[in-house]
Enzyme design. Structure first.
Site, PDB file in Angstrom:
ATOM      1  NE  ARG A 139      -0.650   0.068   4.973  1.00  0.00           N
ATOM      2  CZ  ARG A 139      -1.066   0.671   6.079  1.00  0.00           C
ATOM      3  NH1 ARG A 139      -2.110   1.477   6.035  1.00  0.00           N
ATOM      4  NH2 ARG A 139      -0.470   0.457   7.224  1.00  0.00           N
ATOM      5  CD  GLU A 186     -16.508   3.036   0.338  1.00  0.00           C
ATOM      6  OE1 GLU A 186     -15.742   3.168   1.306  1.00  0.00           O
ATOM      7  OE2 GLU A 186     -17.758   3.073   0.446  1.00  0.00           O
ATOM      8  CG  PHE A 209     -14.832  -0.520   2.035  1.00  0.00           C
ATOM      9  CD1 PHE A 209     -15.739  -1.372   2.652  1.00  0.00           C
ATOM     10  CD2 PHE A 209     -13.900   0.131   2.828  1.00  0.00           C
ATOM     11  CE1 PHE A 209     -15.722  -1.560   4.026  1.00  0.00           C
ATOM     12  CE2 PHE A 209     -13.882  -0.057   4.202  1.00  0.00           C
ATOM     13  CZ  PHE A 209     -14.786  -0.894   4.805  1.00  0.00           C
ATOM     14  CG  HIS A 219      -6.004  -1.888   4.408  1.00  0.00           C
ATOM     15  ND1 HIS A 219      -5.447  -0.841   3.703  1.00  0.00           N
ATOM     16  CD2 HIS A 219      -5.747  -1.648   5.724  1.00  0.00           C
ATOM     17  CE1 HIS A 219      -4.874   0.004   4.545  1.00  0.00           C
ATOM     18  NE2 HIS A 219      -5.021  -0.464   5.776  1.00  0.00           N
ATOM     19  CG  ASP A 243      -8.695  -3.341  10.380  1.00  0.00           C
ATOM     20  OD1 ASP A 243      -8.448  -2.943  11.536  1.00  0.00           O
ATOM     21  OD2 ASP A 243      -8.389  -2.693   9.374  1.00  0.00           O
ATOM     22  NE  ARG A 257      -3.330  -2.570   9.245  1.00  0.00           N
ATOM     23  CZ  ARG A 257      -4.137  -2.730  10.275  1.00  0.00           C
ATOM     24  NH1 ARG A 257      -5.065  -3.697  10.248  1.00  0.00           N
ATOM     25  NH2 ARG A 257      -4.039  -1.943  11.324  1.00  0.00           N
TER      26      ARG A 257
END
Length: 315
Positions: A10, A58, A83, A109, A117, A167
């Protein structure tokens, strides 16, 4: 011995956007209130007038990106994979894929390595979702070098591209003078005769670690990095399968619909071969440290080694 450099892809995405932005004024970056996490804030600091925060919307972001692409811009819409591929699927399909617009999707991610998460954010279905959209290129780079090259290649390609980033900081393995990235072309990292292991994303490094253990046991594995899931390098996949006679796929994604499925589709038509798919087995993830989750779900080098060794010894 010097420590191996580790960089999250990322971060590579954010850095690549800045470099491309300096060269191309038509590059526009969109984000959905996650610029700090997706690392597009790096682009925003340098080019504030070319960064659009669409908020937590999004689906709207996909529509805005589609519109910008019809005005001569090259938009990179950015969000978490859950998303970008999940929440905005309909808009990506109908507003980007159907008219085959020049929109790039930077999905960060992704996979189990999102860690704490948890299951709601650990997208293990994105490669399958994006691979289903006609004309969509799907790329899953393995490290910093490959991620930067993939972003540049995506910009140069005219049409929709899905880019998958992670990530977790991962070892840099492609920092060699002869490294070349080409959409749709796999990379043979090591030739072998006993089994072919096709890997993608952060699992490329884990597979290289597994290869060392296999070699110590006298198993000569061919290791191939499949950074482009679609279009997949069908010629290389078939040729290597015919050479070794056994195939393993390794991915930080569900075993359904991703690299394993893509490889099996090729082999069923071109070179029927026994295949072992290593990935997440039709289950959701869970909250926990990324490295521990990778091990628990059998995606670390030692786990891959044990599975491949048992597979090779089967009749």
């Amino acid at each position: 011995m010097s420590e191996v450099k580790k960089i999250a892809t990322r971060d590579s995405y954010g850095d690549a956007l800045v470099e491309l932005g300096k060269e191309n004024e038509n590059l526009i970056v969109l984000d959905a209130d996650l610029a700090g996490a997706t690392k597009t804030d790096k682009f925003k600091k340098v080019f504030p007038d070319r960064h659009i925060d669409c908020g937590i919307a999004e689906a709207n972001m996909a529509g805005i990106a589609a519109g910008l692409s019809t005005c001569g811009k090259v938009p990179f819409m950015s969000s978490f994979a859950m998303f970008a591929a999940g929440r905005a699927f309909e808009q990506v399909r109908n507003s980007v894929g159907y008219p085959h617009l020049n929109v790039k999707i930077g999905a960060t991610h992704a996979g189990i390595s999102v860690g704490e998460d948890g299951a709601t954010h650990q997208c293990l279905e994105d490669l399958a979702l994006m691979r289903e959209i006609p004309g969509m290129v799907v790329i899953n780079p393995s490290d910093d070098v490959e991620a930067k090259a993939a972003v540049r290649a995506a910009y140069d390609y005219v049409g929709p591209v899905y880019l998958r980033f992670g990530r977790l900081a991962v070892p840099v393995i492609n920092d060699t003078p002869d490294y070349q990235f080409e959409i749709g072309k796999g990379i043979v990292l090591k030739e072998g005769t006993d089994v072919t292991i096709f890997a993608t994303g952060l699992e490329v490094n884990e597979t290289l670690e597994a290869e060392k253990l296999l070699a110590a046991d006298g198993i000569n594995a061919e290791i191939i990095n499949i950074h482009t899931i679609k279009p997949i390098d069908a010629e290389l996949v078939a040729a290597s399968a015919l050479k070794t006679g056994k195939v393993v796929t390794v991915e930080e994604h569900s075993v359904i619909g991703g690299l394993g499925s893509a490889v099996c589709e090729v082999l069923s038509e071109k070179a029927p071969t026994k295949v072992l798919r290593i990935g997440v087995n039709d289950t959701f993830g869970e909250s926990g440290p990324a490295v521990e989750l990778i091990k628990k779900y059998g995606l670390d080098g030692e786990s891959i080694y044990k599975k491949v060794k048992a597979f090779v010894k089967e009749n």
